[in-house]
Design a protein around this motif. Structure first.
Motif, short mmCIF file in Angstrom:
data_model
loop_
_atom_site.label_atom_id
_atom_site.label_comp_id
_atom_site.label_asym_id
_atom_site.label_seq_id
_atom_site.Cartn_x
_atom_site.Cartn_y
_atom_site.Cartn_z
N GLU A 182 -7.99 -12.99 -12.64
CA GLU A 182 -7.48 -11.88 -11.81
C GLU A 182 -6.04 -11.54 -12.14
O GLU A 182 -5.63 -10.38 -12.08
CB GLU A 182 -7.60 -12.26 -10.34
CG GLU A 182 -7.26 -11.13 -9.39
CD GLU A 182 -7.45 -11.52 -7.93
OE1 GLU A 182 -7.37 -10.62 -7.07
OE2 GLU A 182 -7.69 -12.72 -7.65
N ILE A 238 -8.81 1.07 -0.02
CA ILE A 238 -9.49 1.47 -1.25
C ILE A 238 -9.12 2.92 -1.55
O ILE A 238 -9.47 3.82 -0.79
CB ILE A 238 -11.01 1.31 -1.12
CG1 ILE A 238 -11.37 -0.16 -0.90
CG2 ILE A 238 -11.74 1.86 -2.34
CD1 ILE A 238 -12.84 -0.41 -0.64
N ASP A 275 -3.44 -4.93 0.32
CA ASP A 275 -3.96 -4.76 -1.03
C ASP A 275 -4.48 -3.34 -1.16
O ASP A 275 -5.28 -2.89 -0.32
CB ASP A 275 -5.11 -5.73 -1.32
CG ASP A 275 -4.64 -7.17 -1.43
OD1 ASP A 275 -3.45 -7.38 -1.66
OD2 ASP A 275 -5.48 -8.08 -1.28
N VAL A 321 -6.40 -0.79 -3.84
CA VAL A 321 -7.16 -0.73 -5.09
C VAL A 321 -7.27 0.73 -5.52
O VAL A 321 -7.74 1.57 -4.75
CB VAL A 321 -8.57 -1.34 -4.94
CG1 VAL A 321 -9.28 -1.39 -6.28
CG2 VAL A 321 -8.47 -2.74 -4.34
N ILE A 341 -3.72 -2.94 -7.03
CA ILE A 341 -4.72 -3.49 -7.93
C ILE A 341 -5.38 -2.33 -8.67
O ILE A 341 -6.00 -1.46 -8.05
CB ILE A 341 -5.79 -4.30 -7.15
CG1 ILE A 341 -5.12 -5.43 -6.37
CG2 ILE A 341 -6.86 -4.83 -8.09
CD1 ILE A 341 -6.04 -6.09 -5.36
N HIS A 342 -5.24 -2.30 -9.99
CA HIS A 342 -5.87 -1.26 -10.78
C HIS A 342 -7.31 -1.66 -11.06
O HIS A 342 -7.58 -2.61 -11.80
CB HIS A 342 -5.11 -1.05 -12.10
CG HIS A 342 -3.74 -0.48 -11.92
ND1 HIS A 342 -3.52 0.77 -11.37
CD2 HIS A 342 -2.52 -0.99 -12.19
CE1 HIS A 342 -2.22 1.01 -11.33
NE2 HIS A 342 -1.59 -0.05 -11.82
N GLY A 397 -12.84 -0.19 -6.45
CA GLY A 397 -12.77 -0.73 -5.10
C GLY A 397 -13.95 -1.61 -4.75
O GLY A 397 -13.79 -2.69 -4.18
N HIS A 430 -13.75 -4.99 -6.44
CA HIS A 430 -12.80 -5.88 -5.81
C HIS A 430 -13.40 -6.52 -4.56
O HIS A 430 -13.26 -7.74 -4.35
CB HIS A 430 -11.52 -5.14 -5.45
CG HIS A 430 -10.54 -5.97 -4.68
ND1 HIS A 430 -9.76 -6.94 -5.27
CD2 HIS A 430 -10.24 -6.00 -3.35
CE1 HIS A 430 -9.01 -7.53 -4.35
NE2 HIS A 430 -9.28 -6.98 -3.18
N THR A 464 -13.43 -10.56 -4.72
CA THR A 464 -12.31 -11.26 -4.11
C THR A 464 -12.77 -12.28 -3.07
O THR A 464 -13.73 -12.03 -2.33
CB THR A 464 -11.34 -10.26 -3.46
OG1 THR A 464 -10.22 -10.97 -2.94
CG2 THR A 464 -12.02 -9.50 -2.33
#
Length: 846
Positions: A107, A539, A559, A561, A593-594, A597, A600, A604
């Motif tokens: 990650e 997201i 976070d 995404v 976070i590239h 969604g 992830h 995660t």
């Protein structure tokens, strides 16, 4: 081989091509659920598919020269493809676990993780794609009994297979996936493979005995009577393979670039509309193969023909730039078409008019290069397999090179020019090294097309594509333009002062009042209703407006995404609304976070108090994965016990049945669901337990200075206005959603809604359907408030209903009725500002 036997082979290979592309469409859909919908993930799946085809053609081409029963071998390949397709879902489940483990390990190094996807995907697709790749050289070796037949057999079989592939894309996109789902579509393709295999096994003796070559009349195919051209030196044969490999690079590069441009200027965003481009590309290749089958055996000098076609490809590559400019004159006509079939047909004509000639030229090359390289019947399978393999390897490089190198470094327009000049250079090399052509022939053959291209480049306006992208939004100035691997991001400054951010031509972040209101409501709603939101997942970065609203509540960690990195860079143009949120990316509280969604959420190990999904329209080709039952189940697993999930659901572009299905799908996973509504957009809010609104706590949280400043601008700063956006409580939500089909990974109904979108552009059907269900009483199980507050909120509910009726009347062009409803809203509750704003707009319009 007799004429009848050859026709049978063409029919079999046509069906095989259709099944192959059906599998590709289906497997890509299944694999993006594992790898994600990001550009690199999708390209990895397609590259792995083509790599298997290259390996299969190379290996089975050699095997075909040794086999005495190639038609039986072909039948077993078809059976092998069918057997693998049946086991693919099981293999995919094992891959999912491996991919999750890699995600957790890598990650921190996203590029290494992205690189590891290719060997994983290649291993999964290795068996079926290798078998698919082996079918062409095996059938060519079986059908060819004389060297003079090579061009004819290669051309006709290649054309039949590619025509079948184009039909397979159309069948999958417009028919069977919509009505049968992913598993049903796979079953249809498996049945097709099995039937092809059974027929091949049953007829292989009869077809094998048809050894007498068919001789047509002089006006048709007479390749058997042609004399083979003199054999080329070995070094020159190897050079033709290198050129054909490079030609594969340019061919897939064109497809990537043309798709990007057509998506931008025509607004193609759904799976069905984007399929038009692939169908046009395959149709052109097939037509070229069919033409080559008739003439390649008659051309006295194939090397000159090869060079001339490459130069013509370069010329038409440059012409395509101007063709895109001309095509924009037809876009107003497309917008007037009310019939989905008519729109589809007109769009197809426009795409075909641009792509047909260059793709037809590309299709000429495979039979031609096959004829050039095939010098001995005993090694025919090996040679054809090698030709197919090198072209496929070039195609892989083109798919990656165009998207990940050319577009980010040069932009789309210059990338097309680079590919076109590459074709011209390849053709020039072939003509220059020709051992028999004279200088007097070579110089004008190269110089005239080069001069034509230079003249064409001089005549066309510079930065034509940028001008085309600017025109996708009327009466606007392009203030930001960035082309990247994941998409082309533009920001348009409107003449009336608003701005809009677009990704690949699709509007994502407008700054009109209604849009800013829904962005801020989406960010604040779950944060205010949750007792203590600490860990939050957002997201989609979008314009950063929703994200900033979340950060106003000072959670411990957020976070975010985002699959298109360019939108983060464009956020500076929305600083007035997002409070310079982009400057806080990378701090202790905000991690960007590239990636995809859904991917992830799936990978995660984190659990969140709040999940906010601000994705694009569910009907688009890359966002449907965020509106399925399986996605909501993943979110539920990542939510803590008292967690909330909030998701934007559009009213526009959705038929009533589709809007109800989205709500029904959400409620199937989150039975404690409510709907919140402005005049243009809606939000679904779900929880693991019954929702509850403490009115006093709501008022206390809204009193925070940071929230007051943000929410006053959108009329949500007081508790009555904020809670007054509730449209459906849990009971009303259940009644409206009703029973019926759910949108799932296997049955993604929402991906195939194009034909039902007539007259849904402004959301009129969905908004009208909600009117009878809107809450007008404060449910005591939802609200905790005293009698006075209860009267205030119920008065707001009644007033809001009048305002929604006014919005519906306006959409129906009944201005008088709209004014009456808005005035009734003001009379019912003078503090209701939706009606006030609407009346002021109508007064200014007068």
């Amino acid at each position: 081989m007799s004429r009848g036997a050859h026709i049978v082979l063409l029919v079999l290979f046509f069906l095989s091509g259709a099944c192959t592309l059906v599998y590709q469409v289906v497997w890509v859909r299944m694999l993006v659920l594992v790898f994600g919908t990001g550009a690199f993930a999708v390209s990895t799946v397609l590259a792995a598919f083509m790599a298997g085809l290259a390996l299969g053609s190379f290996y089975f081409g050699r095997l075909a020269d040794k086999s005495k029963n190639n038609l039986r071998l072909y039948a077993f390949l078809e059976l092998g493809i069918a057997a693998f397709a049946l086991t693919f879902p099981l293999i995919l489940s094992g891959l999912d676990e491996i991919h999750t483990w890699l995600y957790l390990q890598l990650e921190a190094t996203p590029y290494v993780f992205a690189f590891m996807r290719f060997p994983l995907c290649f291993l999964v697709l290795l068996i079926p794609t290798t078998l698919m790749g082996g079918t062409l050289p095996i059938l060519i070796r079986f059908a060819t009994r004389h060297m003079s037949q090579v061009g004819w057999n290669v051309g006709t079989l290649y054309a039949a297979n590619t025509f079948g592939a184009a039909c397979g894309v159309g069948i999958a996109a417009y028919l069977i996936i919509e009505y049968l789902g992913i598993s049903g579509t796979t079953t249809v393709a498996v049945i097709g493979n099995v039937l092809i295999a059974i027929f091949s096994l049953a007829w292989y003796r009869r077809l094998s005995d048809s050894a007498e070559p068919y001789r047509a009349s002089s006006g048709k195919r007479n390749n058997a009577e042609q004399k083979n051209p003199p054999a080329l030196p070995n070094w020159l044969v190897q050079l033709t393979l290198l050129v054909f490999c490079a030609s594969g690079f340019t061919a897939l590069g064109y497809e990537v670039l043309w798709t990007r441009v057509l998506t931008m200027i025509l607004g193609l965003s759904t799976a069905q509309s984007l399929s038009i481009i692939l169908i046009a590309f395959l149709f052109g290749l097939a037509l070229g193969g069919a033409i080559a089958s008739r003439f390649v055996g008659r051309w006295s000098d194939l090397l000159i023909a090869f060079g001339a076609i490459e130069i013509l490809l370069g010329l038409f590559g440059h012409i395509s730039i101007g063709a895109f400019g001309v095509s924009t004159h037809f876009i107003p006509y497309l917008s007037t078409l009310t019939s989905w079939t008519g729109y589809l047909f007109a769009t197809a004509i426009l795409v075909f008019s641009i792509a047909l000639i260059p793709t037809c030229l590309m299709g000429l090359l495979f039979p031609l290069v096959g004829q050039l390289n095939a010098t001995n019947l005993k090694t025919l399978g090996t040679k054809i397999g090698k030709v197919y393999a090198v072209n496929s390897l070039g195609s892989i490089a083109g798919a990656f090179g165009a998207g990940f190198l050319l577009i980010p470094l040069l932009g789309t327009e210059r990338s097309v020019q680079v590919l076109a000049w590459t074709n011209i250079a390849l053709g020039a090399v072939l003509l220059l090294v020709h051992p028999n052509a004279s200088i007097r022939f070579k110089l004008p053959a190269i110089g005239l097309p080069v001069g034509a291209v230079l003249l064409l480049t001089w005549a066309m306006p510079s930065n034509l594509f940028i001008a085309l992208f600017t025109n996708t939004e009327k009466d606007s100035e392009l203030v930001y333009y960035r082309e990247g691997t994941a998409g082309t991001v533009t920001v348009h400054q409107m003449s009336h002062g608003n701005r809009i951010l677009k990704v690949n031509g699709m509007g994502e972040v407008p700054t009109d009042h209604a849009s800013i209101k829904i962005f801020r409501l989406l960010g604040n709603l779950p944060m205010i209703l949750h007792s203590d939101p600490r860990q939050v997942l957002v997201i989609a970065f979008g314009g950063g407006i929703t994200l900033n609203s979340v950060l106003l509540h000072q959670p411990e960690r957020v976070d975010c995404v985002e699959v298109v990195p360019g939108v983060v860079e464009a956020a500076d143009f929305f600083a007035r609304y997002n409070n310079y949120v982009f400057n806080r990316v990378g701090t202790d509280h905000l991690r960007l976070i590239h990636g995809d969604g859904r991917n992830h959420v799936m990978r995660t190990p984190e659990r969140y108090d709040i999940i906010i999904a601000d994705a694009t329209h569910p009907g688009t080709a890359d966002s449907w994965v965020l509106y399925t039952e399986e996605f909501y189940q993943l979110c539920r697993q990542r939510l803590k016990t008292e967690g909330f999930i909030a998701q934007w659901i559009p009213l526009h572009g959705l038929a009533v049945a589709d809007y109800e299905m989205l709500l029904r799908t959400f409620r199937a996973v989150f039975p404690h669901a409510t709907l919140w509504l402005t005049d243009k957009y809606s939000i679904v809010l779900g929880a693991n337990q019954p929702q509850h609104i403490d009115f006093e706590l709501l008022a206390q949280r809204l009193s925070a200075a940071a929230l007051q400043e943000s929410l006053q601008e959108v009329d949500l700063a007081d508790p009555v206005s904020f809670a007054g956006t509730l449209a459906l409580d849990e009971r009303a939500f259940a009644g409206y959603a009703g029973s019926g089909p759910l949108n799932t990974d296997d049955r993604p109904y929402i991906s195939f809604t194009d034909r039902r979108r007539r007259d849904t552009g402004a959301g009129l059907p969905a908004l009208s359907s909600l009117l009878p269900h809107l809450v007008v009483e404060a449910n005591e199980s939802l609200f905790d408030m005293d009698g006075g507050k209860k009267q205030s909120i119920e008065r707001r509910f009644r007033s809001r209903k009048y305002s929604i009726q006014g919005a519906v009347s306006l959409l129906n062009d009944k201005t008088g009725d709209a004014i009456w409803h808005y005035r009734q809203a003001r009379k019912t509750d003078p503090a209701e500002r939706m009606a006030l704003r609407a009346l002021r707009r109508l007064e200014r319009a007068d």
